[in-house]
Design a protein around this motif. Structure first.
Motif, PDB file in Angstrom:
ATOM      1  N   ALA A  11       0.837  -1.201   0.000  1.00 18.89           N
ATOM      2  CA  ALA A  11       0.000   0.000   0.000  1.00 18.89           C
ATOM      3  C   ALA A  11       0.873   1.253   0.000  1.00 18.89           C
ATOM      4  O   ALA A  11       1.973   1.257   0.559  1.00 18.89           O
ATOM      5  N   PRO A  12       0.406   2.314  -0.617  1.00 19.24           N
ATOM      6  CA  PRO A  12       1.178   3.563  -0.597  1.00 19.24           C
ATOM      7  C   PRO A  12       1.453   4.071   0.822  1.00 19.24           C
ATOM      8  O   PRO A  12       2.514   4.643   1.085  1.00 19.24           O
ATOM      9  N   VAL A  13       0.521   3.830   1.731  1.00 23.03           N
ATOM     10  CA  VAL A  13       0.731   4.249   3.124  1.00 23.03           C
ATOM     11  C   VAL A  13       1.882   3.461   3.742  1.00 23.03           C
ATOM     12  O   VAL A  13       2.694   4.014   4.492  1.00 23.03           O
ATOM     13  N   THR A  14       1.980   2.188   3.414  1.00 21.21           N
ATOM     14  CA  THR A  14       3.063   1.352   3.929  1.00 21.21           C
ATOM     15  C   THR A  14       4.414   1.844   3.413  1.00 21.21           C
ATOM     16  O   THR A  14       5.368   1.995   4.187  1.00 21.21           O
ATOM     17  N   VAL A  15       4.489   2.097   2.137  1.00 20.42           N
ATOM     18  CA  VAL A  15       5.743   2.565   1.547  1.00 20.42           C
ATOM     19  C   VAL A  15       6.131   3.930   2.117  1.00 20.42           C
ATOM     20  O   VAL A  15       7.292   4.161   2.476  1.00 20.42           O
ATOM     21  N   ALA A  16       5.162   4.832   2.232  1.00 24.57           N
ATOM     22  CA  ALA A  16       5.447   6.166   2.765  1.00 24.57           C
ATOM     23  C   ALA A  16       5.904   6.099   4.220  1.00 24.57           C
ATOM     24  O   ALA A  16       6.837   6.812   4.619  1.00 24.57           O
ATOM     25  N   THR A  17       5.269   5.249   5.026  1.00 23.71           N
ATOM     26  CA  THR A  17       5.672   5.110   6.423  1.00 23.71           C
ATOM     27  C   THR A  17       7.081   4.538   6.530  1.00 23.71           C
ATOM     28  O   THR A  17       7.895   5.010   7.328  1.00 23.71           O
ATOM     29  N   PHE A  18       7.378   3.536   5.725  1.00 21.55           N
ATOM     30  CA  PHE A  18       8.715   2.949   5.739  1.00 21.55           C
ATOM     31  C   PHE A  18       9.763   3.991   5.365  1.00 21.55           C
ATOM     32  O   PHE A  18      10.794   4.121   6.023  1.00 21.55           O
ATOM     33  N   LEU A  19       9.489   4.741   4.310  1.00 20.19           N
ATOM     34  CA  LEU A  19      10.444   5.767   3.886  1.00 20.19           C
ATOM     35  C   LEU A  19      10.579   6.866   4.934  1.00 20.19           C
ATOM     36  O   LEU A  19      11.674   7.381   5.153  1.00 20.19           O
ATOM     37  N   LEU A  20       9.496   7.213   5.598  1.00 17.43           N
ATOM     38  CA  LEU A  20       9.550   8.248   6.626  1.00 17.43           C
ATOM     39  C   LEU A  20      10.374   7.790   7.829  1.00 17.43           C
ATOM     40  O   LEU A  20      11.026   8.603   8.479  1.00 17.43           O
ATOM     41  N   LEU A  21      10.365   6.501   8.126  1.00 15.79           N
ATOM     42  CA  LEU A  21      11.159   5.985   9.241  1.00 15.79           C
ATOM     43  C   LEU A  21      12.632   5.816   8.877  1.00 15.79           C
ATOM     44  O   LEU A  21      13.512   6.031   9.711  1.00 15.79           O
ATOM     45  N   PRO A  37      14.939  16.604  12.644  1.00 14.89           N
ATOM     46  CA  PRO A  37      14.014  16.074  13.650  1.00 14.89           C
ATOM     47  C   PRO A  37      13.117  14.963  13.116  1.00 14.89           C
ATOM     48  O   PRO A  37      12.576  14.182  13.894  1.00 14.89           O
ATOM     49  N   LEU A  38      12.967  14.856  11.812  1.00 15.69           N
ATOM     50  CA  LEU A  38      12.172  13.765  11.245  1.00 15.69           C
ATOM     51  C   LEU A  38      12.811  12.398  11.501  1.00 15.69           C
ATOM     52  O   LEU A  38      12.150  11.374  11.386  1.00 15.69           O
ATOM     53  N   ALA A  39      14.085  12.380  11.840  1.00 15.16           N
ATOM     54  CA  ALA A  39      14.788  11.127  12.085  1.00 15.16           C
ATOM     55  C   ALA A  39      14.499  10.555  13.465  1.00 15.16           C
ATOM     56  O   ALA A  39      14.900   9.418  13.752  1.00 15.16           O
ATOM     57  N   LEU A  40      13.816  11.305  14.324  1.00 21.39           N
ATOM     58  CA  LEU A  40      13.617  10.855  15.697  1.00 21.39           C
ATOM     59  C   LEU A  40      12.889   9.512  15.815  1.00 21.39           C
ATOM     60  O   LEU A  40      13.360   8.637  16.554  1.00 21.39           O
ATOM     61  N   PRO A  41      11.758   9.281  15.124  1.00 25.17           N
ATOM     62  CA  PRO A  41      11.117   7.955  15.261  1.00 25.17           C
ATOM     63  C   PRO A  41      12.031   6.812  14.827  1.00 25.17           C
ATOM     64  O   PRO A  41      12.128   5.791  15.513  1.00 25.17           O
ATOM     65  N   GLY A  42      12.706   6.974  13.696  1.00 23.92           N
ATOM     66  CA  GLY A  42      13.640   5.940  13.247  1.00 23.92           C
ATOM     67  C   GLY A  42      14.807   5.777  14.191  1.00 23.92           C
ATOM     68  O   GLY A  42      15.278   4.668  14.434  1.00 23.92           O
ATOM     69  N   TYR A  43      15.279   6.897  14.741  1.00 24.11           N
ATOM     70  CA  TYR A  43      16.390   6.837  15.684  1.00 24.11           C
ATOM     71  C   TYR A  43      16.000   6.088  16.947  1.00 24.11           C
ATOM     72  O   TYR A  43      16.791   5.304  17.481  1.00 24.11           O
ATOM     73  N   LEU A  44      14.789   6.294  17.434  1.00 23.83           N
ATOM     74  CA  LEU A  44      14.320   5.563  18.618  1.00 23.83           C
ATOM     75  C   LEU A  44      14.231   4.067  18.346  1.00 23.83           C
ATOM     76  O   LEU A  44      14.631   3.251  19.180  1.00 23.83           O
ATOM     77  N   ILE A  45      13.716   3.704  17.185  1.00 26.12           N
ATOM     78  CA  ILE A  45      13.632   2.285  16.811  1.00 26.12           C
ATOM     79  C   ILE A  45      15.037   1.689  16.701  1.00 26.12           C
ATOM     80  O   ILE A  45      15.304   0.591  17.197  1.00 26.12           O
ATOM     81  N   TYR A  46      15.945   2.427  16.082  1.00 30.89           N
ATOM     82  CA  TYR A  46      17.327   1.959  15.922  1.00 30.89           C
ATOM     83  C   TYR A  46      18.017   1.820  17.284  1.00 30.89           C
ATOM     84  O   TYR A  46      18.743   0.857  17.521  1.00 30.89           O
ATOM     85  N   THR A  47      17.779   2.766  18.191  1.00 31.17           N
ATOM     86  CA  THR A  47      18.417   2.720  19.507  1.00 31.17           C
ATOM     87  C   THR A  47      17.920   1.537  20.325  1.00 31.17           C
ATOM     88  O   THR A  47      18.721   0.822  20.931  1.00 31.17           O
ATOM     89  N   VAL A  48      16.615   1.321  20.328  1.00 31.79           N
ATOM     90  CA  VAL A  48      16.062   0.185  21.073  1.00 31.79           C
ATOM     91  C   VAL A  48      16.554  -1.129  20.472  1.00 31.79           C
ATOM     92  O   VAL A  48      16.964  -2.042  21.197  1.00 31.79           O
ATOM     93  N   GLY A  49      16.548  -1.226  19.144  1.00 31.79           N
ATOM     94  CA  GLY A  49      17.043  -2.442  18.488  1.00 31.79           C
ATOM     95  C   GLY A  49      18.519  -2.673  18.735  1.00 31.79           C
ATOM     96  O   GLY A  49      18.957  -3.807  18.933  1.00 31.79           O
ATOM     97  N   SER A  50      19.296  -1.602  18.758  1.00 31.79           N
ATOM     98  CA  SER A  50      20.726  -1.737  19.026  1.00 31.79           C
ATOM     99  C   SER A  50      20.990  -2.172  20.462  1.00 31.79           C
ATOM    100  O   SER A  50      21.902  -2.960  20.722  1.00 31.79           O
TER     101      SER A  50
END
Length: 94
Positions: A11-21, A37-50
């Motif tokens: 879905a376009p929403v899926t692709v857009a969300t993935f790219l935004l993260l 600041p747009l990197a914050l959600p992805g950074y949080l996911i990366y930090t928890v995963g790391s």
């Protein structure tokens, strides 16, 4: 009727969300001046995963955690895309 999984995966929403993260964090990882600041959600996911990855396998370099980060971001994006498709189907059926 519930949307199909195939539709939610692409879905376009899926692709857009993935790219935004992923994209803002990847740009900041490549060059620090591009970090926004747009990197914050992805950074949080990366930090928890790391942190979890470091507990499970402490000898890996941090670049190795990009593989589970990408998989986790895609899982979050598919969940969000499926939810949006479900809501859209509900409103169309009214």
């Amino acid at each position: 009727m519930a949307p199909s999984l195939r539709r939610a995966l692409t879905a376009p929403v899926t692709v857009a969300t993935f790219l935004l993260l992923v994209v803002p964090l990847a740009l900041g990882w490549l060059r620090t001046s591009l970090l926004s600041p747009l990197a914050l959600p992805g950074y949080l996911i990366y930090t928890v995963g790391s942190a979890i990855g470091n507990l499970l396998a402490p000898r890996f370099d941090l670049w190795v955690y990009w593989i589970p980060f990408l998989a986790g971001c895609y899982g979050i994006a598919v969940t969000f895309g499926y939810t949006v498709e479900l809501v859209v189907d509900r409103f169309e059926s009214l």
